[in-house]
Design an enzyme around this catalytic site. Structure first.
Site, PDB file in Angstrom:
ATOM      1  N   LYS A   1       0.555  26.658   2.548  1.00 26.91           N
ATOM      2  CA  LYS A   1       0.710  26.956   1.118  1.00 26.91           C
ATOM      3  C   LYS A   1      -0.594  27.468   0.513  1.00 26.91           C
ATOM      4  O   LYS A   1      -0.615  28.472  -0.179  1.00 26.91           O
ATOM      5  CB  LYS A   1       1.151  25.704   0.335  1.00 26.91           C
ATOM      6  CG  LYS A   1       2.469  25.116   0.777  1.00 26.91           C
ATOM      7  CD  LYS A   1       2.913  23.960  -0.119  1.00 26.91           C
ATOM      8  CE  LYS A   1       1.986  22.761  -0.111  1.00 26.91           C
ATOM      9  NZ  LYS A   1       1.918  22.038   1.178  1.00 26.91           N
TER      10      LYS A   1
ATOM     11  N   ARG B   1       5.831  17.646  -6.367  1.00 27.07           N
ATOM     12  CA  ARG B   1       6.029  16.994  -5.069  1.00 27.07           C
ATOM     13  C   ARG B   1       7.088  15.905  -5.157  1.00 27.07           C
ATOM     14  O   ARG B   1       7.376  15.260  -4.154  1.00 27.07           O
ATOM     15  CB  ARG B   1       4.705  16.369  -4.637  1.00 27.07           C
ATOM     16  CG  ARG B   1       3.992  17.123  -3.513  1.00 27.07           C
ATOM     17  CD  ARG B   1       2.715  16.361  -3.255  1.00 27.07           C
ATOM     18  NE  ARG B   1       2.084  16.608  -2.013  1.00 27.07           N
ATOM     19  CZ  ARG B   1       1.034  17.409  -1.841  1.00 27.07           C
ATOM     20  NH1 ARG B   1       0.579  18.131  -2.837  1.00 27.07           N
ATOM     21  NH2 ARG B   1       0.456  17.502  -0.661  1.00 27.07           N
TER      22      ARG B   1
ATOM     23  N   ARG C   1      -7.983  22.132  10.669  1.00 25.19           N
ATOM     24  CA  ARG C   1      -8.244  22.641   9.317  1.00 25.19           C
ATOM     25  C   ARG C   1      -9.664  22.301   8.863  1.00 25.19           C
ATOM     26  O   ARG C   1     -10.166  21.216   9.090  1.00 25.19           O
ATOM     27  CB  ARG C   1      -7.234  22.037   8.345  1.00 25.19           C
ATOM     28  CG  ARG C   1      -7.547  22.366   6.902  1.00 25.19           C
ATOM     29  CD  ARG C   1      -6.347  22.389   6.031  1.00 25.19           C
ATOM     30  NE  ARG C   1      -5.712  21.094   5.826  1.00 25.19           N
ATOM     31  CZ  ARG C   1      -4.605  20.955   5.096  1.00 25.19           C
ATOM     32  NH1 ARG C   1      -4.027  22.003   4.546  1.00 25.19           N
ATOM     33  NH2 ARG C   1      -4.080  19.765   4.941  1.00 25.19           N
TER      34      ARG C   1
HETATM   35  P1  AMP Z   1      -2.852  18.638  -0.966  1.00 20.56           P
HETATM   36  O1  AMP Z   1      -4.208  19.238  -1.013  1.00 20.56           O
HETATM   37  O2  AMP Z   1      -1.849  19.411  -1.787  1.00 20.56           O
HETATM   38  O3  AMP Z   1      -2.359  18.384   0.427  1.00 20.56           O
HETATM   39  O4  AMP Z   1      -2.967  17.205  -1.675  1.00 20.56           O
HETATM   40  C1  AMP Z   1      -3.780  16.180  -1.141  1.00 20.56           C
HETATM   41  C2  AMP Z   1      -3.308  14.830  -1.653  1.00 20.56           C
HETATM   42  O5  AMP Z   1      -3.427  14.777  -3.076  1.00 20.56           O
HETATM   43  C3  AMP Z   1      -1.851  14.499  -1.374  1.00 20.56           C
HETATM   44  O6  AMP Z   1      -1.643  13.962  -0.085  1.00 20.56           O
HETATM   45  C4  AMP Z   1      -1.554  13.494  -2.488  1.00 20.56           C
HETATM   46  O7  AMP Z   1      -2.094  12.225  -2.190  1.00 20.56           O
HETATM   47  C5  AMP Z   1      -2.348  14.063  -3.657  1.00 20.56           C
HETATM   48  N1  AMP Z   1      -1.514  15.025  -4.433  1.00 20.56           N
HETATM   49  C6  AMP Z   1      -1.731  16.367  -4.576  1.00 20.56           C
HETATM   50  N2  AMP Z   1      -0.772  16.917  -5.327  1.00 20.56           N
HETATM   51  C7  AMP Z   1       0.071  15.910  -5.663  1.00 20.56           C
HETATM   52  C8  AMP Z   1       1.280  15.840  -6.410  1.00 20.56           C
HETATM   53  N3  AMP Z   1       1.829  16.926  -6.965  1.00 20.56           N
HETATM   54  N4  AMP Z   1       1.878  14.628  -6.543  1.00 20.56           N
HETATM   55  C9  AMP Z   1       1.351  13.518  -6.011  1.00 20.56           C
HETATM   56  N5  AMP Z   1       0.236  13.511  -5.281  1.00 20.56           N
HETATM   57  C10 AMP Z   1      -0.402  14.693  -5.102  1.00 20.56           C
END
Ligand code: AMP
Length: 209
Positions: free
Chosen positions: A13, A88, A123
């Site tokens: 993404k 999410r 990554r």
């Molecule tokens: P990401 O970089 O999008 O993989 O996000 C890293 C972490 O941040 C996730 O594993 C969640 O713990 C938290 N996080 C990011 N976006 C969300 C969201 N929309 N809802 C809940 N937790 C989030």
């Protein structure tokens, strides 16, 4: 273009968002990046989010909804935006609807779990938001960001056990969003198992650009 990117952690993404945002000249809003910055800055929100993120769990909906509300009110979002990693959960999607935002498309990048695990292990990320992979998307100079020259790091939540927990969280709480947006006629699914360029081609075709 008001675009939502759906897909498991590591589906690509963020990588595709970097390309689309440059092509369409609209900002990417990544709640993950905002939360990581808040953790780095040691803000109250960052401290609150840390334990959830490090456990591979989701940060509470009210925190996320607050972030999105504030960010989407900014001037640069007027001509559109890409939401990367948000919504999410169904309550987050409902909150976005309740803000009166009309989403044009929810683009789901599909990658099987086995491949996710392989990808996430390679990554590397930069605090500027750029993301790399040691094999599939290496930086020009190993360990250094192409965009800003800062050192690349491994996300703490990319450790193998945390990735498994994040995948479980994804299947339980985020995947139902596919049906949510399918029912609205907004869901478009693309296969994200090929190279970055192959996935980009599919994504741009789906967007009609
Ligand atoms: P990401 O970089 O999008 O993989 O996000 C890293 C972490 O941040 C996730 O594993 C969640 O713990 C938290 N996080 C990011 N976006 C969300 C969201 N929309 N809802 C809940 N937790 C989030």
């Amino acid at each position: 273009m008001k675009l939502i990117l759906l897909g498991a952690p590591g589906a690509g993404k963020g990588t595709q968002a970097e390309i689309i945002c440059e092509k369409l000249n609209i900002p990417t809003i990544s709640t993950g990046a905002i939360l990581r910055q808040a953790m780095k800055d040691g803000t109250e929100m960052g401290l609150k989010a840390k334990s959830f993120i490090e456990a591979g769990a989701l940060v509470p909906d009210e925190v996320i909804i607050g972030i999105v509300k504030e960010r989407l009110a900014a001037d640069d979002c007027k001509n559109g935006f890409i939401l990367d990693g948000v919504p999410r959960t169904i309550p987050q999607a409902e909150a976005i609807d309740a803000m009166g935002i009309e989403i044009d498309m929810a683009l789901d990048i599909e990658v099987p779990d086995e491949m996710i695990i392989e990808r996430v292990s390679g990554r590397r990320v930069c605090s500027c938001g750029a993301s790399y992979h040691v094999k599939f998307k290496p930086s020009a100079v190993e360990g250094v960001c192409d965009k800003c020259g800062q050192p690349l790091t491994i996300r703490k939540d990319d450790e193998p056990q945390t990735v498994l927990d994040r995948l479980t969280t994804y299947h339980e709480q985020t995947e139902p969003l596919k049906d949510f947006y399918r029912a609205k006629g907004l869901l478009v699914e693309v296969e994200g198992t090929g190279t970055v360029a192959e996935t980009t081609e599919k994504v741009l075709k789906a967007l009609g650009v």
